[in-house]
Design an enzyme around this catalytic site. Structure first.
Site, PDB file in Angstrom:
ATOM      1  N   ASP A 170       0.801  -1.203   0.051  1.00  9.36           N
ATOM      2  CA  ASP A 170       0.129   0.182   0.081  1.00  9.36           C
ATOM      3  C   ASP A 170       0.871   1.307   0.092  1.00  9.36           C
ATOM      4  OD1 ASP A 170       0.970  -0.145   2.595  1.00  9.36           O
ATOM      5  OD2 ASP A 170      -1.126  -0.225   3.471  1.00  9.36           O
ATOM      6  N   SER A 171       1.987   0.835  -0.028  1.00  3.58           N
ATOM      7  CA  SER A 171       3.133   2.178  -0.295  1.00  3.58           C
ATOM      8  C   SER A 171       2.887   2.955  -1.792  1.00  3.58           C
ATOM      9  CB  SER A 171       4.541   1.759  -0.395  1.00  3.58           C
ATOM     10  OG  SER A 171       4.697   0.606  -1.324  1.00  3.58           O
ATOM     11  N   LYS A 199      -0.920  -9.631   3.273  1.00  2.00           N
ATOM     12  CA  LYS A 199       0.015  -8.907   4.329  1.00  2.00           C
ATOM     13  C   LYS A 199      -0.944  -7.994   5.186  1.00  2.00           C
ATOM     14  CE  LYS A 199       3.444  -5.689   3.784  1.00  2.00           C
ATOM     15  NZ  LYS A 199       3.024  -4.469   4.599  1.00  2.00           N
ATOM     16  N   GLU A 258      -0.811  -5.420   9.021  1.00  2.18           N
ATOM     17  CA  GLU A 258       0.207  -4.822  10.019  1.00  2.18           C
ATOM     18  C   GLU A 258      -0.329  -4.999  11.429  1.00  2.18           C
ATOM     19  OE1 GLU A 258       0.582  -0.654   9.014  1.00  2.18           O
ATOM     20  OE2 GLU A 258       1.221  -0.973   7.022  1.00  2.18           O
ATOM     21  N   GLU A 279      10.107  -3.735   9.743  1.00  7.08           N
ATOM     22  CA  GLU A 279      10.413  -2.411   9.280  1.00  7.08           C
ATOM     23  C   GLU A 279      10.902  -1.416  10.265  1.00  7.08           C
ATOM     24  OE1 GLU A 279       7.329  -0.776   6.810  1.00  7.08           O
ATOM     25  OE2 GLU A 279       8.627   1.046   6.403  1.00  7.08           O
TER      26      GLU A 279
HETATM   27  O1  KIV Z   1       3.500  -1.076   1.372  1.00  3.13           O
HETATM   28  C1  KIV Z   1       4.831  -1.597   1.356  1.00  3.13           C
HETATM   29  O2  KIV Z   1       5.445  -1.373   0.154  1.00  3.13           O
HETATM   30  C2  KIV Z   1       5.373  -2.204   2.577  1.00  3.13           C
HETATM   31  C3  KIV Z   1       6.870  -2.264   2.514  1.00  3.13           C
HETATM   32  C4  KIV Z   1       7.580  -1.153   2.781  1.00  3.13           C
HETATM   33  C5  KIV Z   1       7.461  -3.460   3.208  1.00  3.13           C
HETATM   34  O3  KIV Z   1       4.741  -2.520   3.340  1.00  3.13           O
END
Ligand code: KIV
Length: 266
Positions: free
Chosen positions: A47-48, A115, A117, A184
């Site tokens: 989600d980056s 994924k 968090e 991270e």
């Molecule tokens: O969203 C993302 O790209 C991430 C990475 C920085 C691990 O969670």
């Protein structure tokens, strides 16, 4: 190096043999193809993308529809790497909502792993996903969806109590059924302790050289980012074309050359 599609079993085997795992973000078919051809074992539709593609200040505005769209684009190109897609902010607030959101990422987005968090508050959700056969990558340390609660993008786990709590969370996530863990922005020494304590592969970003694998946001590596984080490295500046830059990252992770101690925190 095998050319057939990789599985989570292959990644566990890599950890047990001490072979380093490389992971890069990709948000579209073109970049995903380059990352796959460079030999990365994992492609992360992170989600980056909210920050590097959409131009937001945080990952918080990213929607599930957007994650499904970008995951589907990336999935079309992959021949070998395992595809992880992020569950975005507030798409997994309850185990039930997480199941619905993960189902969309897998059925419509082609993700093989989702994924999420967080530590202790996510244990029930990780168990619920595992019971339905949904692989989970957990994410501890600097968890960007909690940036406002954390008071900014800062290194986590420096205080002894915070370090112990993170180690405990990591062990509990593995016991709950997590298949992978991303760490991270935490001190390198803590990342090493967590990596040693777990059987599942631990992938670091700003977490020092001792993790089982490394992930970078591809746009940082390719020099697209105006203010790249301290732990990143601009491989395009050294290696030129994107295919060569991505391959150099994969080779350096595999060879234990990246990250160096200066790419981590004390
Ligand atoms: O969203 C993302 O790209 C991430 C990475 C920085 C691990 O969670």
């Amino acid at each position: 190096m095998t050319s057939r599609p990789l599985t989570l079993v292959d990644l566990r085997g890599m950890k047990s043999r001490g072979e380093r795992i490389s992971c890069l973000t990709a948000y579209d078919a073109s970049l995903a193809r380059l990352v796959d051809e460079a030999g990365a074992e994992l492609v992360l539709v992170g989600d980056s993308l909210g920050m590097v593609v959409q131009g937001h200040e945080t990952t918080i505005p990213v929607t599930l529809d957007e994650m499904v769209y970008h995951s589907r684009c990336a999935a079309r190109s992959l021949k070998r790497a395992v595809l992880i897609a992020d569950l975005p902010f507030m798409a997994y607030a309850t185990p039930g909502q997480a199941l619905q959101s993960a189902a969309r990422l897998m059925k419509e987005g082609g993700a093989q792993v989702v994924k999420l968090e967080g530590g202790a508050p996510q244990l029930e959700t990780v168990q619920a996903l595992g019971r339905q056969g949904i692989p989970v990558c957990a994410h501890l340390g600097l968890t960007p969806q909690s940036v406002h609660k954390l008071g900014g993008y800062r290194v986590q786990g420096r205080a002894p109590e915070a370090a112990e709590a993170m180690l405990k969370d990591a062990v509990a996530l593995e016991q709950a059924g997590a298949d992978l863990l991303i760490l991270e922005c935490i001190p390198s020494e803590l990342a090493e302790r967590i990596t040693r304590a777990l059987a599942i592969p631990v992938i670091g970003i700003g977490a020092g050289p001792a993790c089982d694998g490394q992930v970078l946001v591809s746009y940082d590596l390719l020099g697209f980012t105006a203010r790249p984080p301290k732990f990143a490295r601009n491989y395009a500046a050294e290696h030129g074309a994107p295919d060569r830059a991505l391959k150099a990252f994969v080779d350096e992770v595999r060879g234990g050359i990246f990250p160096r101690p200066e790419n981590g925190f004390t």
